[in-house]
Design a protein around this motif. Structure first.
Motif, PDB file in Angstrom:
ATOM      1  N   LEU A 488     -21.070  34.485 126.678  1.00 29.96           N
ATOM      2  CA  LEU A 488     -21.751  35.671 126.127  1.00 29.96           C
ATOM      3  C   LEU A 488     -22.517  36.461 127.184  1.00 29.96           C
ATOM      4  O   LEU A 488     -23.327  37.324 126.851  1.00 29.96           O
ATOM      5  CB  LEU A 488     -22.725  35.235 125.011  1.00 29.96           C
ATOM      6  N   GLN A 489     -22.252  36.161 128.474  1.00 27.49           N
ATOM      7  CA  GLN A 489     -23.003  36.801 129.560  1.00 27.49           C
ATOM      8  C   GLN A 489     -22.975  38.329 129.469  1.00 27.49           C
ATOM      9  O   GLN A 489     -23.988  38.991 129.665  1.00 27.49           O
ATOM     10  CB  GLN A 489     -22.442  36.375 130.932  1.00 27.49           C
ATOM     11  N   GLU A 490     -21.779  38.879 129.166  1.00 27.92           N
ATOM     12  CA  GLU A 490     -21.648  40.346 129.141  1.00 27.92           C
ATOM     13  C   GLU A 490     -22.166  40.944 127.828  1.00 27.92           C
ATOM     14  O   GLU A 490     -22.440  42.137 127.761  1.00 27.92           O
ATOM     15  CB  GLU A 490     -20.176  40.742 129.326  1.00 27.92           C
ATOM     16  N   LYS A 491     -22.299  40.128 126.804  1.00 28.54           N
ATOM     17  CA  LYS A 491     -22.605  40.645 125.471  1.00 28.54           C
ATOM     18  C   LYS A 491     -24.094  40.603 125.128  1.00 28.54           C
ATOM     19  O   LYS A 491     -24.580  41.434 124.362  1.00 28.54           O
ATOM     20  CB  LYS A 491     -21.812  39.821 124.442  1.00 28.54           C
ATOM     21  N   VAL A 492     -24.812  39.602 125.664  1.00 28.80           N
ATOM     22  CA  VAL A 492     -26.208  39.397 125.279  1.00 28.80           C
ATOM     23  C   VAL A 492     -27.150  39.779 126.416  1.00 28.80           C
ATOM     24  O   VAL A 492     -26.991  39.314 127.541  1.00 28.80           O
ATOM     25  CB  VAL A 492     -26.440  37.913 124.868  1.00 28.80           C
ATOM     26  N   ASN A 493     -28.107  40.639 126.084  1.00 24.09           N
ATOM     27  CA  ASN A 493     -29.108  41.055 127.066  1.00 24.09           C
ATOM     28  C   ASN A 493     -30.488  40.903 126.429  1.00 24.09           C
ATOM     29  O   ASN A 493     -30.806  41.573 125.442  1.00 24.09           O
ATOM     30  CB  ASN A 493     -28.866  42.516 127.485  1.00 24.09           C
ATOM     31  N   ILE A 494     -31.288  40.008 126.985  1.00 22.01           N
ATOM     32  CA  ILE A 494     -32.594  39.694 126.385  1.00 22.01           C
ATOM     33  C   ILE A 494     -33.514  40.909 126.337  1.00 22.01           C
ATOM     34  O   ILE A 494     -34.345  41.056 125.436  1.00 22.01           O
ATOM     35  CB  ILE A 494     -33.252  38.500 127.128  1.00 22.01           C
ATOM     36  N   LYS A 496     -32.529  44.102 125.925  1.00 23.25           N
ATOM     37  CA  LYS A 496     -32.072  45.045 124.889  1.00 23.25           C
ATOM     38  C   LYS A 496     -32.273  44.496 123.474  1.00 23.25           C
ATOM     39  O   LYS A 496     -32.255  45.241 122.504  1.00 23.25           O
ATOM     40  CB  LYS A 496     -30.585  45.386 125.108  1.00 23.25           C
ATOM     41  N   GLY A 497     -32.429  43.172 123.373  1.00 24.30           N
ATOM     42  CA  GLY A 497     -32.746  42.564 122.085  1.00 24.30           C
ATOM     43  C   GLY A 497     -31.547  42.381 121.169  1.00 24.30           C
ATOM     44  O   GLY A 497     -30.398  42.592 121.540  1.00 24.30           O
ATOM     45  N   TRP A 498     -31.846  41.983 119.903  1.00 19.67           N
ATOM     46  CA  TRP A 498     -30.820  41.653 118.920  1.00 19.67           C
ATOM     47  C   TRP A 498     -29.961  42.849 118.529  1.00 19.67           C
ATOM     48  O   TRP A 498     -28.774  42.692 118.215  1.00 19.67           O
ATOM     49  CB  TRP A 498     -31.466  41.069 117.659  1.00 19.67           C
ATOM     50  N   GLU A 499     -30.543  44.060 118.551  1.00 20.60           N
ATOM     51  CA  GLU A 499     -29.785  45.255 118.126  1.00 20.60           C
ATOM     52  C   GLU A 499     -28.566  45.509 119.002  1.00 20.60           C
ATOM     53  O   GLU A 499     -27.602  46.143 118.584  1.00 20.60           O
ATOM     54  CB  GLU A 499     -30.679  46.508 118.149  1.00 20.60           C
ATOM     55  N   SER A 500     -28.600  45.010 120.259  1.00 16.16           N
ATOM     56  CA  SER A 500     -27.505  45.306 121.199  1.00 16.16           C
ATOM     57  C   SER A 500     -26.295  44.372 121.014  1.00 16.16           C
ATOM     58  O   SER A 500     -25.218  44.632 121.525  1.00 16.16           O
ATOM     59  CB  SER A 500     -28.007  45.182 122.637  1.00 16.16           C
ATOM     60  N   ILE A 501     -26.488  43.251 120.272  1.00 21.34           N
ATOM     61  CA  ILE A 501     -25.384  42.278 120.125  1.00 21.34           C
ATOM     62  C   ILE A 501     -24.461  42.697 118.979  1.00 21.34           C
ATOM     63  O   ILE A 501     -24.900  42.924 117.859  1.00 21.34           O
ATOM     64  CB  ILE A 501     -25.924  40.850 119.847  1.00 21.34           C
ATOM     65  N   GLY A 502     -23.167  42.779 119.290  1.00 21.60           N
ATOM     66  CA  GLY A 502     -22.179  43.115 118.259  1.00 21.60           C
ATOM     67  C   GLY A 502     -21.760  41.875 117.490  1.00 21.60           C
ATOM     68  O   GLY A 502     -21.224  40.931 118.070  1.00 21.60           O
ATOM     69  N   PHE A 503     -22.066  41.856 116.185  1.00 25.02           N
ATOM     70  CA  PHE A 503     -21.575  40.781 115.315  1.00 25.02           C
ATOM     71  C   PHE A 503     -20.407  41.332 114.493  1.00 25.02           C
ATOM     72  O   PHE A 503     -20.115  42.534 114.543  1.00 25.02           O
ATOM     73  CB  PHE A 503     -22.695  40.284 114.395  1.00 25.02           C
ATOM     74  N   TYR A 504     -19.745  40.456 113.736  1.00 23.17           N
ATOM     75  CA  TYR A 504     -18.577  40.894 112.959  1.00 23.17           C
ATOM     76  C   TYR A 504     -18.730  40.479 111.500  1.00 23.17           C
ATOM     77  O   TYR A 504     -19.324  39.456 111.194  1.00 23.17           O
ATOM     78  CB  TYR A 504     -17.295  40.286 113.529  1.00 23.17           C
ATOM     79  N   ARG A 505     -18.160  41.297 110.610  1.00 21.67           N
ATOM     80  CA  ARG A 505     -18.173  40.949 109.181  1.00 21.67           C
ATOM     81  C   ARG A 505     -16.749  40.991 108.621  1.00 21.67           C
ATOM     82  O   ARG A 505     -15.849  41.624 109.187  1.00 21.67           O
ATOM     83  CB  ARG A 505     -19.089  41.895 108.401  1.00 21.67           C
ATOM     84  N   ALA A 506     -16.565  40.316 107.486  1.00 25.69           N
ATOM     85  CA  ALA A 506     -15.247  40.243 106.851  1.00 25.69           C
ATOM     86  C   ALA A 506     -14.899  41.572 106.196  1.00 25.69           C
ATOM     87  O   ALA A 506     -15.757  42.240 105.634  1.00 25.69           O
ATOM     88  CB  ALA A 506     -15.249  39.130 105.814  1.00 25.69           C
ATOM     89  N   PHE A 563     -24.723  30.696 115.573  1.00 32.30           N
ATOM     90  CA  PHE A 563     -25.018  32.040 116.071  1.00 32.30           C
ATOM     91  C   PHE A 563     -24.148  32.377 117.280  1.00 32.30           C
ATOM     92  O   PHE A 563     -23.700  33.514 117.437  1.00 32.30           O
ATOM     93  CB  PHE A 563     -26.501  32.170 116.424  1.00 32.30           C
ATOM     94  N   MET A 564     -23.889  31.379 118.140  1.00 26.75           N
ATOM     95  CA  MET A 564     -23.032  31.608 119.304  1.00 26.75           C
ATOM     96  C   MET A 564     -21.619  31.976 118.842  1.00 26.75           C
ATOM     97  O   MET A 564     -21.013  32.931 119.341  1.00 26.75           O
ATOM     98  CB  MET A 564     -22.993  30.365 120.183  1.00 26.75           C
ATOM     99  N   LYS A 565     -21.106  31.250 117.850  1.00 25.74           N
ATOM    100  CA  LYS A 565     -19.748  31.523 117.357  1.00 25.74           C
ATOM    101  C   LYS A 565     -19.687  32.847 116.594  1.00 25.74           C
ATOM    102  O   LYS A 565     -18.650  33.511 116.583  1.00 25.74           O
ATOM    103  CB  LYS A 565     -19.262  30.350 116.499  1.00 25.74           C
ATOM    104  N   ALA A 566     -20.804  33.236 115.962  1.00 28.53           N
ATOM    105  CA  ALA A 566     -20.856  34.541 115.281  1.00 28.53           C
ATOM    106  C   ALA A 566     -20.847  35.663 116.312  1.00 28.53           C
ATOM    107  O   ALA A 566     -20.173  36.682 116.134  1.00 28.53           O
ATOM    108  CB  ALA A 566     -22.098  34.629 114.403  1.00 28.53           C
ATOM    109  N   ALA A 567     -21.587  35.471 117.413  1.00 26.78           N
ATOM    110  CA  ALA A 567     -21.627  36.487 118.484  1.00 26.78           C
ATOM    111  C   ALA A 567     -20.266  36.596 119.183  1.00 26.78           C
ATOM    112  O   ALA A 567     -19.895  37.652 119.681  1.00 26.78           O
ATOM    113  CB  ALA A 567     -22.717  36.144 119.497  1.00 26.78           C
ATOM    114  N   GLN A 568     -19.501  35.481 119.198  1.00 25.15           N
ATOM    115  CA  GLN A 568     -18.160  35.509 119.797  1.00 25.15           C
ATOM    116  C   GLN A 568     -17.131  36.134 118.859  1.00 25.15           C
ATOM    117  O   GLN A 568     -15.985  36.354 119.253  1.00 25.15           O
ATOM    118  CB  GLN A 568     -17.720  34.077 120.147  1.00 25.15           C
TER     119      GLN A 568
END
Length: 582
Positions: A488-494, A496-506, A563-568
């Motif tokens: 998640l190195q490229e996806k998570v930035n402490i 920028k916070g939680w708003e910057s992480i892309g999660f996915y929904r069904a 949470f790691m698998k959700a972020a992936q």
């Protein structure tokens, strides 16, 4: 297909796909063995089936088509009858005007092409594809049969309700209408990859539900009159007593075809409105399940591989019913199952049959309990022992002593977390020093549904959602964990916070049947026994104290893994909340 080895050799040299030395070596081997050069390259994994078929298509001058994840309209698919499609490996996939495109493995099969041309009255355009593609499309024939199931069920049910089922249960159970209805219910469940079938009688109807990816779905509703016929048929299949309606009964039976080999574990329970049936579907043909495919990765995976290779000690898998504990144990046994070791199991019931594993079924009615079976089993010179479940003090004591005296013991316990397992064992009367010196590793797990990779949609959490999650989880601790993950190195930035992480929904599409999910995977916490944890156990420490120390030692919690698998993008936050808050 008429492609000579010399022709293929020349093409490969021109294409430069693999080295000349390798091509020459394969060419010489094909001459000596009489095998096709393409088959040899595939066997040696020098080229994939897709690459070989594309080459053949180019040499023959016909189109190549990749039908992976294509959904073919039923009216086009049915232009080639299912028996012909299965026998000759040919499927129709596109019709434009008077032209019909068919995908096949052998375009030299002019007889089949001519048959389809005469049957459909259109011009046939053959295309080359892979075995995997054909296999995938053949499954769509079965999916298109689902529409016919409703008509078949209603037609047969009418015949069944016209008779008096109570008149002669054996006669009804062997009659064609009830056989067709039950066969349809079973086939429908197999097609939808259900893990359980629930047949539940009520005052006026019989409800059939399938558990798919851990969630129960209504499948169909049948008239109340058919209940006794259905129960009788399933009792006949499972070799149970037809005239016993007051006591619970357990049995099993198998269904086998070219595509599948399914074992059904049947439980019949008397309820107020009749008898309720639950059938567990166990796919005996499914091989090749690995810890990686189940969702283990990184350090937890390394810990498990390290600990299960030890000659003695105890490996415990914990979690509620239906969390996949038995699957984890069987997968671990599969890794350890070599000719050099003697593996014995004590189970209730024996779910999957494993080659070269001595599996014993417990039977409390005759005194064959887990403890009694385990005590006898220790005289059978086992290297590895699997105990289906540790339910009482006696079983736990024998298992601990077995682990201490040179055996590797694998088992399950019902606890909510890895850390809670150790105090639970103390509560069951085990000596603290015995637990500290025998337990190697504890795996706690839950099962979450996998997001369909075809239709999942990305979104970002808003301030309100983050605040809501903060009431349940330590969001600061979770962020610190995610930042450390290499994937998640490229996806998570402490910063920028939680708003910057892309999660996915069904979302839902044809591939996942509109559910948005397809298949399941585990979220885990893996607690390795180190000196600090052992010290806490000998001091009879609380779950909280053990959990805190385990986290300090680097254990990722189930929520962190989720949470790691959700972020992936493997699963959704809704799923993590569903399985961790239950």
């Amino acid at each position: 297909m008429r492609i000579g080895n010399t022709q293929l050799k020349e093409f490969l040299i021109d294409a430069g796909l693999i080295g000349k030395d390798v091509i020459e070596s394969a060419y010489q081997e094909s001459i000596q063995s009489g095998k096709q050069m393409g088959d040899l390259l595939l066997e040696k994994k020098l080229l994939s089936e897709m690459e070989i078929q594309k080459m053949y298509a180019y040499i023959l001058g016909i189109p190549f088509v990749d039908l992976h994840k294509s959904v073919i309209p039923p009216e086009v698919l049915q232009l080639v009858p299912e028996p012909i499609a299965k026998k000759y490996r040919i499927v129709a996939f596109e019709k434009t005007g008077t032209n019909l495109k068919v995908a096949m493995l052998n375009p030299d099969d002019l007889q089949t092409i001519d048959f389809i041309k005469k049957k459909t009255g259109v011009k046939i355009i053959p295309c080359l594809t892979t075995q995997e593609n054909i296999q995938e499309i053949l499954k769509q024939y079965e999916k298109s049969l689902k529409a016919d199931f409703g008509e078949l069920i209603s037609g047969e049910v009418e015949k069944l309700t016209a008779e008096d089922p109570e008149e002669n249960l054996e006669k009804v159970a062997q009659g064609m209408p009830v056989i067709r209805v039950v066969d349809t219910l079973l086939k429908h469940a197999i097609l939808q990859s259900a893990s359980d079938i629930h047949i539940e009688p009520s005052e006026k109807e019989v409800h059939v539900r399938y558990r798919i990816d851990g969630i129960l779905h209504d499948a169909m509703t049948l008239p109340r009159d058919v209940a006794s016929g259905l129960v009788a048929r399933i009792k006949v299949l499972s070799n149970l007593k037809l005239d016993e309606h007051r006591l619970p009964q357990d049995g099993r039976f198998k269904l086998q075809s070219e595509e599948y080999k399914i074992s059904f574990r049947v439980s019949i329970l008397p309820v107020f409105d009749g008898e309720k049936i639950v059938m567990r579907l166990l796919d005996e043909g499914s091989h090749g399940l690995t810890l990686e495919k189940m969702g283990f990765a990184g350090e937890p995976l390394e810990i498990i591989h390290r600990e299960i290779r030890k000659p003695n000690g105890m490996v415990l898998v914990t979690g509620p019913t239906g969390s996949g504990k038995t699957t984890t144990l069987y997968t671990t046994l599969d890794i350890l199952n070599t000719p050099e070791v003697n593996i014995s199991t004590v189970e209730d019931p024996v779910e999957y049959r494993m080659a070269r594993v001595n599996q014993t079924q417990v039977s409390p009615k005759i005194g064959m309990t887990f403890a009694a079976a385990l005590r006898s089993l220790l005289r059978q010179d086992p290297d590895i022992i699997m105990v289906g479940e540790i339910r009482d003090e006696e079983t736990l004591e024998i298992a601990l002593h077995a682990a201490m005296t040179g055996h590797l013991v694998l088992s399950t316990l019902h606890t909510n977390s890895a850390a809670a397992t150790l105090p639970r064992m103390l509560d069951m009367g085990a000596e603290p020093f015995l637990i500290a010196s025998t337990v190697n590793v504890i795996i706690a797990q839950r099962l979450t549904r996998r997001l369909c990779q075809e239709c999942r949609e990305e979104y970002h959490l808003d301030a309100k959602e983050i605040e809501t999650l903060g009431k349940t989880f330590d969001m600061k601790e979770l962020m610190e964990f995610l930042v450390k993950q290499e994937t998640l190195q490229e996806k998570v930035n402490i910063k920028k916070g939680w708003e910057s992480i892309g999660f996915y929904r069904a979302k839902g599409c044809d591939q996942c049947g509109g559910e948005g999910y397809h298949g399941r995977m585990g979220i885990y916490e893996v607690l390795e026994m180190n000196d600090e944890i052992k010290k806490l156990v000998t001091q009879s420490a609380t779950t909280e104290a053990i959990d805190t120390q385990a986290k300090k030692s680097g254990m990722a919690t189930m929520v962190q893994d989720g949470f790691m698998k959700a972020a992936q993008g493997i699963t959704s936050l809704e799923e993590i909340l569903r399985v961790t808050k239950e």
